[in-house]
Design a protein around this motif. Structure first.
Motif, PDB file in Angstrom:
ATOM      1  N   UNK A 229       0.821  -1.194  -0.071  1.00  0.00           N
ATOM      2  CA  UNK A 229       0.094   0.100   0.074  1.00  0.00           C
ATOM      3  C   UNK A 229       0.819   1.322   0.160  1.00  0.00           C
ATOM      4  N   UNK A 230       1.797   1.202   0.680  1.00  0.00           N
ATOM      5  CA  UNK A 230       2.989   2.429   0.923  1.00  0.00           C
ATOM      6  C   UNK A 230       3.509   2.666  -0.384  1.00  0.00           C
ATOM      7  N   UNK A 231       4.061   1.490  -1.093  1.00  0.00           N
ATOM      8  CA  UNK A 231       4.557   1.644  -2.300  1.00  0.00           C
ATOM      9  C   UNK A 231       3.647   2.288  -3.341  1.00  0.00           C
ATOM     10  N   UNK A 232       2.463   1.771  -3.403  1.00  0.00           N
ATOM     11  CA  UNK A 232       1.538   2.161  -4.421  1.00  0.00           C
ATOM     12  C   UNK A 232       1.021   3.627  -4.211  1.00  0.00           C
ATOM     13  N   UNK A 233       0.991   3.844  -2.997  1.00  0.00           N
ATOM     14  CA  UNK A 233       0.534   5.665  -2.428  1.00  0.00           C
ATOM     15  C   UNK A 233       1.588   6.356  -2.882  1.00  0.00           C
ATOM     16  N   UNK A 234       3.000   5.786  -2.810  1.00  0.00           N
ATOM     17  CA  UNK A 234       4.108   6.958  -3.303  1.00  0.00           C
ATOM     18  C   UNK A 234       3.732   6.949  -4.725  1.00  0.00           C
ATOM     19  N   UNK A 235       3.448   5.919  -5.581  1.00  0.00           N
ATOM     20  CA  UNK A 235       3.568   5.974  -6.945  1.00  0.00           C
ATOM     21  C   UNK A 235       2.464   6.988  -7.267  1.00  0.00           C
ATOM     22  N   UNK A 236       1.177   6.730  -6.802  1.00  0.00           N
ATOM     23  CA  UNK A 236       0.051   7.296  -7.151  1.00  0.00           C
ATOM     24  C   UNK A 236      -0.076   8.966  -6.981  1.00  0.00           C
ATOM     25  N   UNK A 237       0.621   9.228  -5.585  1.00  0.00           N
ATOM     26  CA  UNK A 237       0.706  10.425  -5.260  1.00  0.00           C
ATOM     27  C   UNK A 237       2.146  11.280  -5.776  1.00  0.00           C
ATOM     28  N   UNK A 238       2.940  10.617  -6.455  1.00  0.00           N
ATOM     29  CA  UNK A 238       4.138  11.015  -7.152  1.00  0.00           C
ATOM     30  C   UNK A 238       4.942  11.690  -6.098  1.00  0.00           C
ATOM     31  N   UNK A 239       5.028  10.896  -4.886  1.00  0.00           N
ATOM     32  CA  UNK A 239       5.981  11.592  -3.764  1.00  0.00           C
ATOM     33  C   UNK A 239       7.572  11.519  -4.087  1.00  0.00           C
ATOM     34  N   UNK A 240       8.051  12.531  -3.907  1.00  0.00           N
ATOM     35  CA  UNK A 240      10.012  12.505  -3.867  1.00  0.00           C
ATOM     36  C   UNK A 240      10.149  11.466  -3.205  1.00  0.00           C
ATOM     37  N   UNK A 241      11.494  11.012  -3.257  1.00  0.00           N
ATOM     38  CA  UNK A 241      12.251  10.168  -2.370  1.00  0.00           C
ATOM     39  C   UNK A 241      12.463  10.715  -0.853  1.00  0.00           C
ATOM     40  N   UNK A 242      12.411  11.845  -0.842  1.00  0.00           N
ATOM     41  CA  UNK A 242      12.870  12.508   0.444  1.00  0.00           C
ATOM     42  C   UNK A 242      11.373  12.294   1.408  1.00  0.00           C
ATOM     43  N   UNK A 243      10.438  12.004   0.676  1.00  0.00           N
ATOM     44  CA  UNK A 243       9.062  12.285   1.479  1.00  0.00           C
ATOM     45  C   UNK A 243       8.410  10.613   2.009  1.00  0.00           C
ATOM     46  N   UNK A 244       8.282  10.335   3.360  1.00  0.00           N
ATOM     47  CA  UNK A 244       7.850   9.311   3.944  1.00  0.00           C
ATOM     48  C   UNK A 244       6.397   9.438   4.484  1.00  0.00           C
ATOM     49  N   UNK A 245       5.510   8.685   3.445  1.00  0.00           N
ATOM     50  CA  UNK A 245       3.916   8.823   4.119  1.00  0.00           C
ATOM     51  C   UNK A 245       3.959   7.787   5.249  1.00  0.00           C
ATOM     52  N   UNK A 246       3.462   8.581   6.312  1.00  0.00           N
ATOM     53  CA  UNK A 246       3.300   7.858   7.767  1.00  0.00           C
ATOM     54  C   UNK A 246       1.914   7.718   8.025  1.00  0.00           C
ATOM     55  N   UNK A 247       0.746   8.342   7.711  1.00  0.00           N
ATOM     56  CA  UNK A 247      -0.547   8.194   8.003  1.00  0.00           C
ATOM     57  C   UNK A 247      -1.466   8.740   7.172  1.00  0.00           C
ATOM     58  N   UNK A 248      -2.604   8.201   6.989  1.00  0.00           N
ATOM     59  CA  UNK A 248      -3.573   8.653   6.299  1.00  0.00           C
ATOM     60  C   UNK A 248      -4.817   8.738   6.973  1.00  0.00           C
ATOM     61  N   UNK A 249      -5.484  10.145   6.831  1.00  0.00           N
ATOM     62  CA  UNK A 249      -6.728  10.446   7.556  1.00  0.00           C
ATOM     63  C   UNK A 249      -7.925  10.372   6.583  1.00  0.00           C
ATOM     64  N   UNK A 250      -8.809   9.691   6.973  1.00  0.00           N
ATOM     65  CA  UNK A 250     -10.127   9.833   6.115  1.00  0.00           C
ATOM     66  C   UNK A 250     -11.029  10.730   6.917  1.00  0.00           C
ATOM     67  N   UNK A 251     -11.699  11.757   6.301  1.00  0.00           N
ATOM     68  CA  UNK A 251     -12.728  12.587   7.106  1.00  0.00           C
ATOM     69  C   UNK A 251     -13.849  12.593   6.239  1.00  0.00           C
ATOM     70  N   UNK A 252     -14.847  13.371   7.126  1.00  0.00           N
ATOM     71  CA  UNK A 252     -16.132  13.677   6.475  1.00  0.00           C
ATOM     72  C   UNK A 252     -17.010  13.861   7.415  1.00  0.00           C
ATOM     73  N   UNK A 253     -18.595  14.146   7.042  1.00  0.00           N
ATOM     74  CA  UNK A 253     -19.643  14.098   8.069  1.00  0.00           C
ATOM     75  C   UNK A 253     -19.696  12.769   8.203  1.00  0.00           C
ATOM     76  N   UNK A 254     -19.763  12.725   9.820  1.00  0.00           N
ATOM     77  CA  UNK A 254     -20.018  11.170  10.329  1.00  0.00           C
ATOM     78  C   UNK A 254     -21.454  10.744   9.982  1.00  0.00           C
TER      79      UNK A 254
END
Length: 274
Positions: A229-254
């Motif tokens: 998931x991390x690898x696919x996220x890096x590709x999908x978001x086009x993250x540069x090598x220096x950025x480490x994705x640590x958390x994802x927060x889903x939000x909306x009206x409950x």
């Protein structure tokens, strides 16, 4: 942009790792005074830093531990292909105007005690002003050594949310969320991974409390370091090598209500020693 070759090596006492700049940076970048901030790539790895003057038109740039690791530098002199451009920073004393935040009437202690993970969301959209307020909460989190390594990727695209949801069963709620915020740490700014993760976690908690304080719902999805998931996220978001994705927060009206649980556990409190 300047392109050059330069060796990377440690100083005589092994305390600093740096590369020398083979030209007069003040003259080349038209910076007659003040600190020269630069960015570019070293052997294809992105970096940001500042140049240190050695006098006589000579400059060097120190490489932090995170950048050394990304480059595979292990203490032995190595050759580097460098691209370098100067960066324009805001003059000292000039502060960027902070956006006006949406107010919340919830007491901070009440927010801490009543916040819960929400995984079901209504289709009602969340306004940009609310999202900006939530992001501001994340930027006010504590940070080790005042380095502020966190970056925030806001995802509103329905297709991208659905794609990320389909790749991780624990993040299925992303498909119905109004949006998501990916909290990333800049390894070039914070070289110690423990502090990087701690800073991102603090920002994540602040964002979750801000979400709850505004009457919204949110849930924290962790990003395992070696996961697909991390690898696919890096590709999908086009993250540069220096950025480490640590958390994802889903939000909306409950679109769900949960019963509050008592989380007070005095047996887990210890004074002075175990």
């Amino acid at each position: 942009m300047e392109i050059f070759e330069s060796p990377i090596y440690k100083d005589d006492i092994g305390r600093r790792t740096f590369l020398e700049i083979p030209f007069d940076a003040r003259e080349q970048f038209c910076k007659p005074k003040g600190t020269i901030y630069v960015s570019g790539t070293i052997n294809g790895t992105p970096y940001r830093g500042k140049l240190l003057s050695r006098g006589g038109g000579k400059f060097l740039m120190v490489l932090d531990k995170a950048l050394q690791k990304s480059l595979g530098f292990e203490g032995q002199t190595m050759n580097a292909h460098v691209t370098m451009s100067s960066e324009e920073l805001e003059p000292a004393g000039r502060k960027r105007e902070e956006p006006v935040a949406v107010s919340s009437g919830m007491d901070v202690l009440a927010a801490i005690k009543t916040r819960q993970s929400i995984r079901k969301f209504a289709s009602r959209p969340v306004g940009d002003d609310m999202v900006t307020t939530i992001l501001c909460c994340g930027m006010y989190a504590p940070t080790a050594k005042n380095k502020h390594p966190c970056h925030f990727i806001v995802i509103r695209n329905r297709q991208l949310l659905a794609e990320l949801a389909s790749q991780n069963s624990q993040a299925a709620m992303l498909e119905s969320a109004a949006g998501a915020i990916v909290i990333c740490g800049d390894k070039n700014i914070e070289g110690m991974k423990e502090f990087l993760y701690a800073d991102c976690a603090a920002a994540t908690q602040n964002i979750l409390l801000g979400i709850h304080g505004l009457g919204l719902g949110g849930v924290w999805c962790g990003v395992a370091s070696n996961s697909n998931w991390r690898k696919r996220m890096i590709t999908a978001l086009e993250l540069p090598a220096k950025l480490e994705p640590v958390a994802v927060i889903a939000f909306g009206w409950p679109d769900e209500e949960k019963e509050l649980r008592d989380r007070w556990e005095p047996e887990k409190i210890h004074y002075d020693k175990w």
